[in-house]
Motif scaffolding. Sequence first.
Motif, PDB file in Angstrom:
ATOM      1  N   VAL B 205       0.988  -1.295  -0.300  1.00 19.11           N
ATOM      2  CA  VAL B 205      -0.013   0.106   0.080  1.00 19.11           C
ATOM      3  C   VAL B 205       0.917   1.092  -0.460  1.00 19.11           C
ATOM      4  N   LEU B 206       2.355   1.621   0.528  1.00 16.55           N
ATOM      5  CA  LEU B 206       2.833   2.348   0.426  1.00 16.55           C
ATOM      6  C   LEU B 206       2.906   3.203  -0.728  1.00 16.55           C
ATOM      7  N   PRO B 207       3.104   2.379  -1.725  1.00 15.09           N
ATOM      8  CA  PRO B 207       3.837   2.594  -2.844  1.00 15.09           C
ATOM      9  C   PRO B 207       2.600   3.808  -3.728  1.00 15.09           C
ATOM     10  N   ALA B 208       1.171   3.301  -3.209  1.00 13.40           N
ATOM     11  CA  ALA B 208       0.205   4.243  -4.055  1.00 13.40           C
ATOM     12  C   ALA B 208      -0.072   5.480  -2.252  1.00 13.40           C
ATOM     13  N   ALA B 239      10.584   0.991  11.424  1.00  9.44           N
ATOM     14  CA  ALA B 239      11.383   0.695  11.063  1.00  9.44           C
ATOM     15  C   ALA B 239      10.939  -0.701  10.382  1.00  9.44           C
ATOM     16  N   GLU B 240      10.714  -1.241  11.467  1.00  8.94           N
ATOM     17  CA  GLU B 240      10.576  -2.953  10.674  1.00  8.94           C
ATOM     18  C   GLU B 240       9.387  -2.872  10.067  1.00  8.94           C
ATOM     19  N   MET B 241       8.521  -2.413  10.284  1.00  5.13           N
ATOM     20  CA  MET B 241       7.012  -2.947   9.395  1.00  5.13           C
ATOM     21  C   MET B 241       7.070  -2.074   7.664  1.00  5.13           C
ATOM     22  N   LEU B 242       8.586  -0.823   7.612  1.00  3.61           N
ATOM     23  CA  LEU B 242       8.633  -0.445   6.388  1.00  3.61           C
ATOM     24  C   LEU B 242       8.881  -2.462   5.112  1.00  3.61           C
ATOM     25  N   PRO B 243       8.379  -1.382   4.258  1.00  6.66           N
ATOM     26  CA  PRO B 243       8.835  -2.554   2.890  1.00  6.66           C
ATOM     27  C   PRO B 243      10.609  -2.666   2.633  1.00  6.66           C
ATOM     28  N   THR B 244      10.849  -3.588   2.718  1.00  8.60           N
ATOM     29  CA  THR B 244      12.110  -4.419   2.127  1.00  8.60           C
ATOM     30  C   THR B 244      12.628  -3.297   1.453  1.00  8.60           C
ATOM     31  N   PRO B 245      12.414  -2.443   0.582  1.00  7.06           N
ATOM     32  CA  PRO B 245      13.377  -1.397   0.117  1.00  7.06           C
ATOM     33  C   PRO B 245      13.622  -0.348   0.963  1.00  7.06           C
ATOM     34  N   PRO B 259      13.027   5.298  -1.360  1.00  8.59           N
ATOM     35  CA  PRO B 259      12.364   4.621  -2.273  1.00  8.59           C
ATOM     36  C   PRO B 259      11.408   3.101  -1.544  1.00  8.59           C
ATOM     37  N   VAL B 260      10.213   3.805  -2.259  1.00  8.44           N
ATOM     38  CA  VAL B 260       9.018   3.355  -1.808  1.00  8.44           C
ATOM     39  C   VAL B 260       8.730   1.543  -2.211  1.00  8.44           C
ATOM     40  N   SER B 261       8.894   1.516  -3.759  1.00  8.30           N
ATOM     41  CA  SER B 261       8.721   0.539  -4.067  1.00  8.30           C
ATOM     42  C   SER B 261       9.878  -0.258  -4.459  1.00  8.30           C
TER      43      SER B 261
END
Lengths: 296, 854
Positions: B205-208, B239-245, B259-261
């Motif tokens: 969801v973060l990229p959008a 931090a640990e909830m954020l997406p890998t990139p 870099p969100v995606s």
Amino acid sequence: MESCSFAGLHPAAIALYFILLLCTGAFTMHPCFIALSLTGAACFALRIGGRGLVRKAPLLLIPALIAAGVNVLFNHRGVTVLGHFPTGNPLTLEALIYGAAAGLSVCAVIIWCWCFYKVFSADKLMSLTGRLLPSLTAVITLTLRFIPLFVRRFREINSARHQFGRGASDGNLLQRLRNLAAIFSILLTRSLEDSVHTADSMKSRGFGLPHRTSYDRFRFRRRDAVMILLMLCFGAAALWGLISGQAEFRYYPRLYHSDPCFGAVVETAGFGLLCFLPLFYEIKEALKWRLQASRL
Amino acid sequence: MEIASFKALSFTYPDAGDAALKDISLTLHTGELTVICGASGSGKTTLLRCLKPALAPSGTVTGSIELFGKAASELSDREQAERIGFVGQDPESMIVTDKVWHELAFPLESLGAGNGDIRRRTAEMAEFFGMTSSFSKPVDELSGGQKQLLALASAMTVHPELLILDEPSSRLDPIAAREFFDAVSRINREFGTTVIVSEHRLGEVLPAADRLICLDGGRVVFDAAPSELGSRELPDGLAEMLPTPVRVWLSCGGEGSCPVSVSKGRSWLSQKLSGSRPEATRPENTELSDEAALRLRDIRFRYEKNSPDVLKDLSLEVRRGEFFGIIGGNGSGKSTLLSVIAGIRRQYSGKAELFGRKVMLLPQEPQSLFAHDTVADDLREVCSDEESIERTASLCGLGQLMDRHPFDLSGGELQRAAIAKLLLAQPDILLLDEPTKGMDARSRNRLADIVRRLCQSGETVIVVSHDTDLIAENCGRCAMLFDGELIGISEPCGFFSENTFYTTAAARMSRGLIDGAVTAEGIIRALGYTPPERSLPDELPPKSPDKPSGTAEKKKSSPARFAAKLITSFAFLFSAAGCMGLIPGLFEEHYMLPYILLAASVVCGALAFSDGRTVPQRKARRKVSARSAAASVIMLLLIPLTVYIGATYLNTGKYLFVSLLVMLEASAPFYLLFEGRSPKAREIAAVAVLTAAAVAGRLAFYMLPQFKPVLAVVVISGAAFGGGTGFLVGSLSMLLSNFIFGQGPWTPWQMFSMGIVGFISGLLFSRGMLPKKREVVALFGFFAAVVIYGGIVNPSTLFIMHNEVTVASVTAAYAAGLPLDIIHGAASLGFLFVLAPPLLKKLDRLRTKYEFFE
């Protein structure tokens, strides 16, 4: 998809049909009426259920024989004595014939019931009650939604508990009963717990506001009106005859039937047409399609 | 434009010491897509519910909430239903109708839209969400992802301005979650609908998203656009909830734009590497034990004779102490494979060898495992040894949770409690089916650590999951299930770096840039930085000594009581056989004797088996509208008139006519009173659950005639929730089960008699005329089945068959029905005896907890 074209009629038309059938067919023991009702029911059932149904037909013998047997055993009216039971009561021809008629009429009722459940789905019931009884209809909708879910959950819980040797088929009879009860109690508490979220979901979409409407997917078309008109005509003819006693038939003390008069013909014709109406409608719709297909 | 705003909002639940929300000031603007994250219990759900007045939790509020420019309390019910859409976590309980089209129409019906309007809007929504092919289908045929999309589509049919999504993807697998968020971002972009969504899994969801808010302990600890993540200090746990990139980028200093995606992550990484191509250090291969724990050879499985094979010549060997991971798409047969290994289903060809005593499977819905009121009681059900319970509980981190009700736990806590319960049965192989679904990052890591510890102590674990990160980070070996076969069995590093699409975000991000990096840690290490530490549970898992796991100790009963039980059971069987005429010549002179004996033995038996506990009473008050009360009275007055007309004017079928009409007239008041009360959604849902459970019980026990729990459920419903509810549950369950089974002409009598059973049960038990004692309720069940249910249904056969109604024929009808009635009664007695006390207690708890009937 509907199981047949008759089922494609408006729910009100279908409901009216079966109500008329109940009001007329259920209150007469005239052999003519029973024969018409039975053949009408059987033809319609075969039409919508296919030939496979013939194999199930012998099952009908059970209620038919019970109906006949009960009458012969407990009814000793009639004048033509054929013999005597060990208890001393007489066995009469009239009681035997009445028993046979009762047996056949039970068969007709059962076949009509089968047709009713085939043609009249719960969806149709809700479309009729939606406006009058919105809360009750909501209960029915929710229940229908929950049933398959609960059956699935029941299996899930069963196989989860089976691992501890507490499934519904583990242990002796008493333990099984206990395990079943435990599974059931988990199912119920968990589902009631979840039902709070269901209620929230209803509330969040405005359930409980005044002036609720009920969306009806079934449209009332011209052919529904025509069919209702026909039903009412046939039904009225049969009812009029029944109430005024045009075609009379008595079993006791000896078989008696009134002389055929115009009224009796109208009554019988009305009832016969009513019984065969669904079959005629089916054939008409099939012909329509075939005619169209042959033109292509 | 402002759409909603909180000003210094604090919220405290009743009976809670600490405020759930503390001093929150936020403003949501039109067209924004806001993501709220935070660990379980950080107040996300409470905050979202405050935005929807119909669902606002009750408690103390300070500060103010404004919606659409006015105070939230001023918003009318209609307005909030029209302008604010809400979708919750669990698609199963969100959906309220049985057909897709009806679900779409539901909110429009509530708002009173016309038929034509509803037809157009549902069609439109079905088209937008790609549901045209399933439009007429029953909801039950949809997958979990489709159900959640349906819930979203249904909320959108009224065109809300604000859409609230409360952890919508927590019950979905990652692929379904991606589809769901694609739809959400389309709604946001194409309709300009303001969206606020709480979420654990930020990758999708973060990229959008336009804005990210992080809650911790009821406070807003982060509130900024995702692209500003680098420029601000991050609170603990975010931090640990954020997406890998983003995680990799942050660990490597966080320079440049965030870099969100994955694609942005790739371009950042290639810039950072500027041409060099490092190799990730492969984790040292943990040595596999030589001992096999499980060996599958050429397993073939199919569900039905003519269906295709789900598993095709599948072979697999898992070693002792291994953590083996299996991934695969929806419907690839992963769960089927697990159930074959667990022995729930059997392959029709091939060999499955298990080198151990026991396999335990953690089901996808761990609630299935819990039957008691506290976690501790549930654990004791499996194992009587307090010491090993304590050890296992502390291993799974259940410390303070032991006294809680299992259903009050969060997803992650429940999952841990379920694992503890399975471990107590001392399995050699533990199978986990999607164990991390819906967990926040912290609970997920905690679970993974527990499982790794277990493996070190010699436990073999096989996990099936969509969660590629979980498998890449933790498993020793893994494979992909495709087309009934396991493909590419190897260690995660090789496995995921060779896959292009079905792989971890880290592998996709580093593909062709870093060799063999499949986890965020791997990339960070390869770049020469140190990843953040993960905390581990302290204690080592104890492998308890071989001790047979027995059931909990039973109370000793006195010999006198035992003898009483034996005698009454024998007397019951003897007299039942006498009633059914199975003992020729014994009761010829006193034909009433076996019936009297039967009644006496049932009463004495129930007393002998009783434990004398009573469930406390509670009373409910209800308001009834004058109109429906009047209608009910008229209906009741019609009964004598009907009897008169039938008796005077009818000849053939007068009994049929009278009984049908009288039943209708006697039932109508119940329905009318229910309708006239305008019951609340919770009551409707509760009645539906009870009815559906009764019908599902009938479906589940179809093997045995008359041996079904319908009557037991009806009696319990009446006893717990009153006579009116009892009647509704009874009559509706018979009606609907007849719709499903399509049974004969007896339906009206069955409906009425079952309804009356529920009604009388309500009269006797919920008003306190009889104590809710186990033996009393069970006895009532027996007599209700034989006297009330049998008493009404048996003679109906005579009416339908147009038989002469005389004393002799009625007696014959009862005599013929009695054997089946006795079985029915005995089954109900048994069910109620076991079911009634715990269930009545639980229903009471639920009743007070949720105020079902207020």
